[in-house]
Each structure stands twice: as C-alpha cells, then as structure tokens.
Write a protein that holds these residues in place. Sequence first.
Motif, PDB file in Angstrom:
ATOM      1  N   PHE A 296       0.839  -1.192   0.000  1.00 26.67           N
ATOM      2  CA  PHE A 296       0.000   0.000   0.000  1.00 26.67           C
ATOM      3  C   PHE A 296       0.876   1.244   0.000  1.00 26.67           C
ATOM      4  O   PHE A 296       1.595   1.512   0.949  1.00 26.67           O
ATOM      5  CB  PHE A 296      -0.919  -0.024   1.225  1.00 26.67           C
TER       6      PHE A 296
ATOM      7  N   CYS B 285      -4.978   0.343   6.910  1.00 25.41           N
ATOM      8  CA  CYS B 285      -4.992   0.371   5.437  1.00 25.41           C
ATOM      9  C   CYS B 285      -4.116  -0.747   4.873  1.00 25.41           C
ATOM     10  O   CYS B 285      -4.486  -1.403   3.895  1.00 25.41           O
ATOM     11  CB  CYS B 285      -4.527   1.735   4.934  1.00 25.41           C
ATOM     12  N   ASN B 286      -2.962  -0.952   5.488  1.00 24.90           N
ATOM     13  CA  ASN B 286      -2.091  -2.059   5.071  1.00 24.90           C
ATOM     14  C   ASN B 286      -2.805  -3.400   5.221  1.00 24.90           C
ATOM     15  O   ASN B 286      -2.716  -4.274   4.354  1.00 24.90           O
ATOM     16  CB  ASN B 286      -0.815  -2.079   5.929  1.00 24.90           C
TER      17      ASN B 286
ATOM     18  N   TRP C 106      -5.333  -3.816   2.541  1.00 29.62           N
ATOM     19  CA  TRP C 106      -4.637  -4.046   1.269  1.00 29.62           C
ATOM     20  C   TRP C 106      -4.206  -5.520   1.158  1.00 29.62           C
ATOM     21  O   TRP C 106      -4.458  -6.180   0.140  1.00 29.62           O
ATOM     22  CB  TRP C 106      -3.422  -3.125   1.195  1.00 29.62           C
TER      23      TRP C 106
ATOM     24  N   ILE D  69      -8.107   4.432  -0.883  1.00 25.38           N
ATOM     25  CA  ILE D  69      -7.776   3.002  -0.883  1.00 25.38           C
ATOM     26  C   ILE D  69      -9.007   2.177  -1.233  1.00 25.38           C
ATOM     27  O   ILE D  69      -8.904   1.169  -1.947  1.00 25.38           O
ATOM     28  CB  ILE D  69      -7.179   2.567   0.465  1.00 25.38           C
TER      29      ILE D  69
ATOM     30  N   LEU E 289      -8.969  -0.468  -4.398  1.00 23.13           N
ATOM     31  CA  LEU E 289      -9.218  -1.894  -4.183  1.00 23.13           C
ATOM     32  C   LEU E 289     -10.540  -2.334  -4.807  1.00 23.13           C
ATOM     33  O   LEU E 289     -10.641  -3.439  -5.354  1.00 23.13           O
ATOM     34  CB  LEU E 289      -9.207  -2.208  -2.684  1.00 23.13           C
TER      35      LEU E 289
END
Length: 984
Positions: A21, A669-670, A673, A790, A794
């Motif tokens: 990410f 967020c990671n 992801w 994000i 995605l």
Amino acid sequence: MTDTASTPIAQPGLQSLSKSFEPAALEAHWGPEWEKRGYGVAGYRGTQAPKAGEPSFAIQLPPPNVTGTLHMGHAFNQTIMDSLTRYHRMLGNNTVWIPGTDHAGIATQIVVERQLQDQKVSRHDLGREAFVKKVWEWKEKSGNTITTQMRRMGDTVDWSREYFTMDDKLSKTVTETFVQLYEQGLIYRGKRLVNWDPILQSAVSDLEVESEEEDGSMWHIRYPLADDSGSLTVATTRPETMLGDVAVMVHPEDDRYAHLIGKQVVLPLCGRTIPIIADDYVDKAFGTGVVKVTPAHDQNDYAVGQRHKLPMICVLTLDAKINDNAPAAYQGLDRFVARKKVVADLEADGFLVEIKKHKLMVPRCARTGQVIEPMLTDQWFVAMNKAPTLPPTGGSLPPEGANFPRGGPSGNSAVFDQRSIAQKAIDAVQSGEVRFVPENWVNTYNQWMNNITDWCISRQLWWGHQIPAWYDEDGNVIVARNEAEAQAKAPGKKLRRDEDVLDTWYSSALVPFSTMGWPTQTDSATDDYNLYLPSSVLVTGYDIIFFWVARMIMMTTHFTGRVPFKHVYIHGLVKDAQGKKMSKSEGNLLDPVDLIDGIERGPLLAKRSEGLRKPETAPAVRKNTEKEFPEGIPAFGADALRFTFASLASLGRSINFDSKRCEGYRNFCNKLWNATRFVLMNCEGADCGLQNGIECDAATLDFSQCDRWIVSLLQKTEADVAKGFAEYRLDNVASTIYDFAWNEFCDWYLEIAKVQINTGTDAQKRATRRTLIRTLETLLRLAHPIIPFISEELWQKVAPVAGRAGPSVAIAAYPISQPERIDEAAIAHVAKLKALVDACRNLRGEMNVSPATRLPLYVVAQSAAEGAFLSASAAVLQALAKLSEVKLFADEAAWATAAQSAPVAVVGEARICLYMEVDVAAEKARLGKEVLRLEDQITRANTKLGNEAFVAKAPAAVLEQERKRVAEFTDALAKLREQLTRLG
C-alpha cells in the motif's frame, strides 16, 4: 458533466495491484479522476441531474479565508462533511456539497498591505481603486491555496458551484439585502462603543479578538470628595482612561458608601467634579468596592452610562493617542506613554495610594496582535430586536399573514413577518426546525440570542463590500442598489459614497440562500433554491455559533421564510496531544498535508518556529518538536488521516490529536490491502459461484456456519454504520468498520476461509469464495466515505470479480442492512468456536509453550450435540489454535487418563486440555510451592479482613480490593489442587 457511463475503470485483478500500500500514487490518480468525472457535481449519485422524488442532501462548506491554508480544524471538519456527502451520494440522494472562500476583509487587506510595505508603498499612496485592484491580483495568483489542499484530502465538493464572497452574484445579494433591511427600518447608522484596532483603524468583531491572560498592575487612586470631607479609593488597570471618567460608582447596598451616593468627587489631574452613583454592576467584594465610570472606553461602563444618562467623554484618537478632551499635558501622547505619565503625576500629586501586581485578560486583535480599545465611533448596525416595517413603496403595514413584495426588482414575494430578526431565529430553534447536535448547544445559542445587541456591520477598510449608502451636501443618507439609483433619489445633489465596507460575517451569513439563486430563483422543483434550501446539516465548531451559525439563521429566516439548515452538528476543536490549542504563536501547529506526505525534522522545526508571537519561546518549541517528532513526520496518507479524524469525531468539546493514531490507521490500510491480495489470490479466476456476473444455482453452493456468521456480522455492521451516520457519530462509524474489518473479517474469517478452501468440497469451496469476495466488496463500499482513496483502488480490482459492475465505488450503491440474512445460530456457532480457540491459546500461555509448537488437543464432550460441533469444527480449530491434532473422547475417564497432568479448561459443555509430556516429580514440586504461596496470601488477606480496626478505617475501595484478591487466590488454588490430584 462527464459521461461516466463510458469512462473506463482501472484494470481489475491481482496482477494490477501493487504488492504494498503506497498512498501517494492512489491519491495522485483518484483525486483528479473523481473531479474529471464530475462525481462531486450536484445531482443523483453524482452522475445525473437531480432526480425528482429522491431525498436531497446538501452541505454548505464554512467558507475558509481566502488568505488561509488548510489547518487541522479545517481537515477535521471537512473529513466529517466529505464522509457525510459521500455516504448520501451512494445512498442515491440528490447530493451537493457547496464550496467557497471568504474574502476575509481584515486578513486579506493585511496580507496585501504587508507586500506593499516591502516595496515601501502604502495603500494610501495607491489610492482605494488601485489598492483594491492589487488585492484582486493577489487573490487570483495566491488565493487558492486552501482549495488545492482540500483536493488533497479527497473532498468531493461541487467545484462547479465554487463561490467567492466578493463574486458579482453574491455581491448583488449583499447589496439587495442591505437595501431591503434599510427600507424596513432595520439598518441604521449611529455612534456606539465597538472593538477598535488602532493599527487597522477599524472596528473588529468579537471573533477577531483574542483575550489572553497577561501580567499587569492594579493602580489604587484617591479621588477627593468635593466637600473636602475625605476621599474614595478607586482601583483600575487602565489609569490613562481616568482622563475620561464621568462618575464613580458603588453598590447601592454597600453600607460603607451609602451616605456618599449623590455627592461629588474631584477627578485627579483634570479638576472636574463628577458624581458618585449607585449601580448593581459593582462587586462589593472586589477591590475597594468603588469603581470609576468611563463610558467611552469600557463596554460595561458604556451600559452603566446608558442607564444613568451620563455624558461620554472620549479621550483617545483613532490611532490611540490622547486627544483634545484631556488636559494639555497629555495631548498627543500614545496611550501607553500617557499611562506612565498619568501614574507619575498621580504619585507626584499624592493621589496614588498603591500599585499591586495583577493578572488580567488583555484583548488583542488576532490579526495584528494590537491591544483592542473600546472606541466610540459612528458605525452601521442591524437592529436585532426591532419589528420590520414595509419598504417606503409598500404603503401601510398589512395585517399579519398578508403578502408584500420582498425581493426588490425581481418581484419575489413572501409572507410578511412582524417578528424581529432575532425572534425569528430563536423561534426556528425552539420549534425544532433547526436542531443542534449535541442538543446541549441549544442552551448556548439561546443564551446569546436572548441577550443579543444590535450587530455592528461596518468596517473601516478598503477591501470588502462597500456599503451602498451615499451622502448629499446636507448630510442626508441615501441607500440604494447603485449610484444611478441613489442619484435618482437625490436629483441634482452631489453625492459622496460611504467609505466603510461591510463586516465579512455579513456576506457569510447570506451564503445559505445567496448561493442558491436568491432573489431570482424559479418555482422548479429541481431548482437549487427549492432542492437545497434548507440544507441538510451545517458542520462546524462551537467557536462560531454566535458569529456565523446564529447569523445565518437570522438572515435566512428573515429573507426567505425558511431555515438555512435542518441540523447543526457542533464538533469539538482540534488541540494538540497535550490538550493545548493549536496556534502558530504557540509553535504546536500540525499541517494536515505534512501528515499526508510526511515532512523531515528540519523543515518541520522551521515551520513551527516561524511566526512565533513570543520569539523567546523558540527553544521550547524546538525542544518539544524534537521530542514529539525526533525523525520528523512519516507519510501516513490521506486515508489514514481521515480515519483518524473520523475516529475522533465524538460529541465532545475538544479533540486531542496524537499523530500516533495515524500510524494505527495506516496499519489498518495495510491490513485491508493485504486482505484484498489474499482474497483476489483465492477468488480471481476461480469458481466463485458466478457465471458472467450472474449467480449460479444455490444448489451448487454449500455455505458453512462460518460463512453465514460473517454475512450476519456484516448485516449488523451495516445497521450500526447507518445509525452512526444518522446520529453524526463518525467515531462510531469508524470503530464499527475497523472492528469488523480487522477483528472479524481479517483476523478470523480469512483464517477460517483458508481451511475451508483447502479442505472443503467443491460446493463448500465455491461458497467460501463467494463469501470472501462479496464480503470484501461490500466492506469496501461501506468504508468508502471514510477512506475513499484506498477503497476506490481496491474496489476497482475486486468489484469485477464479485460480479458488481460500475465505473466507481464513489457512485455505487451504499450497503443497506438486510436483517433477514442474520443467522443467530451461525453467530452462536462461531462464538463457541472462538471460545475454544481462545481457551487453547490461554492454556498454551499457562504452559509457557511457544505458538510455533503444535500440541494435540484432547477434548471430551458432555452431549452428542457438543460432539457433533467439535467434529465439524476440528479442522478450523486445529488451524486457528495451531494444534497438531484434535482428539475427541466419548468417555471422560478415558480422556482424563490420556490427559494425565495437562492443564484443563472448560468451554461450554466440553472439557479440553493441551497434552504435553512433563516431568511429574518436578511439576508436583512446582505446583506444591505455588499452592503454599497462595495459601499464605489468602491467610494474610483474611487476617486483614478479620481485623475490626482495619475494616473500620480502610476505604471501601481497599476492602473491595482485598476481597477480590481472596476470591482470585481461592479460585487459582482450587485449579492447582485439581492439577496436583491428577498428577497422583
């Protein structure tokens, strides 16, 4: 508007998704792309014109100053507004978020004047017309910084509707409202006491005044009685203003001075005699209980002077020098130089009794830093509590409820309302047409509105809306929409226009309807005026309830008969991690863009040290910055910052911002992801129960209890998120999404899904893949309003695999909870499974066994149903609890024999243990020592509790703690004895 139906979406699938990410690339792509596609333009799901019959959702952006840059308050406020806007757009409402900037009269004029000073030129050298032209040039070149930064935050405002409060369209509305208010008898010019900045030489609003506690002095001065019978001692923090004293006052019930009321004192240094009056304003307990009265230089004294019909003697010029009303010895001196001379002369003449150190609140102009002077000047005012009259052309006052022309030349009409401007605004909130969230702010609003005074709307500046008033040779005032109209009202007279401009808050107060076409709106149902007025919610901080919120309600209800907005969501102010107000002068500001992009330590130190009001604080600012950010600020990205703001958006008064929370949401967020990569790895190109985007026959899908569980949790999450948005609790929205995504979907379901895909039948694998991809796709839509970048990136990869068509998640349908899909049995099933896994992990901890070491689990069930559950869950349990095997015993005696010395746990109807070979003798010795230790602890605690003196004296909390210790030790002791018994 861009035709989004033909706009290609990004390439779907895992191959086009980077391995990690990296927010910068996503933000650089999707921000401009959303704007190019026109998703922020007012309408239905951002891609069509407004749709008749659909609910409308509108937000007015509190217009930031054109001179400004994005600060943390802006970023917080706009995160809330953008999240609400994106949410309602995805719901299919006719949605618009209207942006704009305020011309910021004082701030902008100061910026341009400082630039001229660098060129050794003043605005007076240029003249008004040329100076205003320079300001416009500056605005076009440098006045769009904040709108650029708003784009960095991902704000989907309708840029096609962007306004500037000095635009021609809004300026015409400003003029029209001024003229109408004047014609209705609600605007007048008069001499009143106002906040005055001697450097700007202009009145300033309360909002532009910051009062700070500073070290000062209290001078005690002797005022001799005129009949030589004694004296009164008066205390003051501003001795220079005594030159304008017109009375001294005492409390009417103060027995010390009752016999003196009505007598006269001699004003030191001036020789004038002034009366002793009585007024309830005096605090008998403060100082000597005697107060000087200077109505021309103090707001409270002004009110006293009005009550007692006292004269008003102004002793200051507009640049804060002593004027001709004071004795000649002080004339022409600066106010602070005069203060020193007055004190020296009082001491020399024997009038100075004493000087005491005193902490006092000093009002300073937020723009110039100058000490504000209350100044008696001619200003324009709006009458707040006066009933309006008809315009001169309207004839006599009609009966209540009749119509009269209200829109000037446009010919609009509205029901004539005889209530005052303030009363209409009070009634709008009282009736519930305008609702405050939280409701307690209604009290603050009402307190101010019920004590409101007339609004000073004039400023002595050159930049702003020049007041549409002219004067003829005889001093008569002519108010008109333009000079030609004014000349027509005064034929043959030479006219001079009023040089003052309007308070910036005047034009801002009109924004709810000036941006919607008033006064030239049509009757169309999809006209902006009818579609978006009132707007849905105003999102703002509590610091401008008086200055903007109340004035918008007043002006909108007066001119349109409508409220400006249905809800006012009042959020707290963003402070630093220690709870201190963020300000440039304190050196603790955080720039939202620095949190997005990251900034190295050196540039950060330079930014924080720039513009300090007290340069001597620079070392402390540097030290605190180096402590808080020893390596600078890492790049968190806009999504992590937005998630942080959303999580802080509770209904409290202030928000302590700690950048470490950004790190946590960057990790989120990671996590999202990586979860997407896993789901695509298992679902893309595989059988997910979809053929050409159409679901296959249900008979080909065998959903497990775990599949049904995650879908059930998703429905509950959707319902909780909808509730959070409805209640403006973005903190609840954020925590709900976080908990579902991280704790349930990623930490539990993905691990379960791995097992099901590896061990299930074709129908079970197909169902698992379907659940994985559909749940993730829904989660991305659910999270989009909070983390747009994000989620968009995605979703572009996931949506095609999930069988959901569409160009963007930004205009996809928002997930709506389907309660009928909630399977309580599945929820109970997974709850039991989780309890077993947790029990295994706890046992592993008790045995000090590494998670990498796989041990067998021995289980005995007390019922057939429990046995069936354990058998069905064995594979998942083995994977999640990191077991070598799950061995089920039908007979408890056989289980106990096999378990031997292993620690035991009871979960529901099952008894479990992790089996591991142990040295029985060593283990018995260890357990024996632990038994003795616990027995000793229990004895000591019981001795304390049995001591009557201890029990009588000890606080309740201490006694409760001791009882709790006894219970815990007793429980632990029972387990150890059971373990020893099993060891034999």
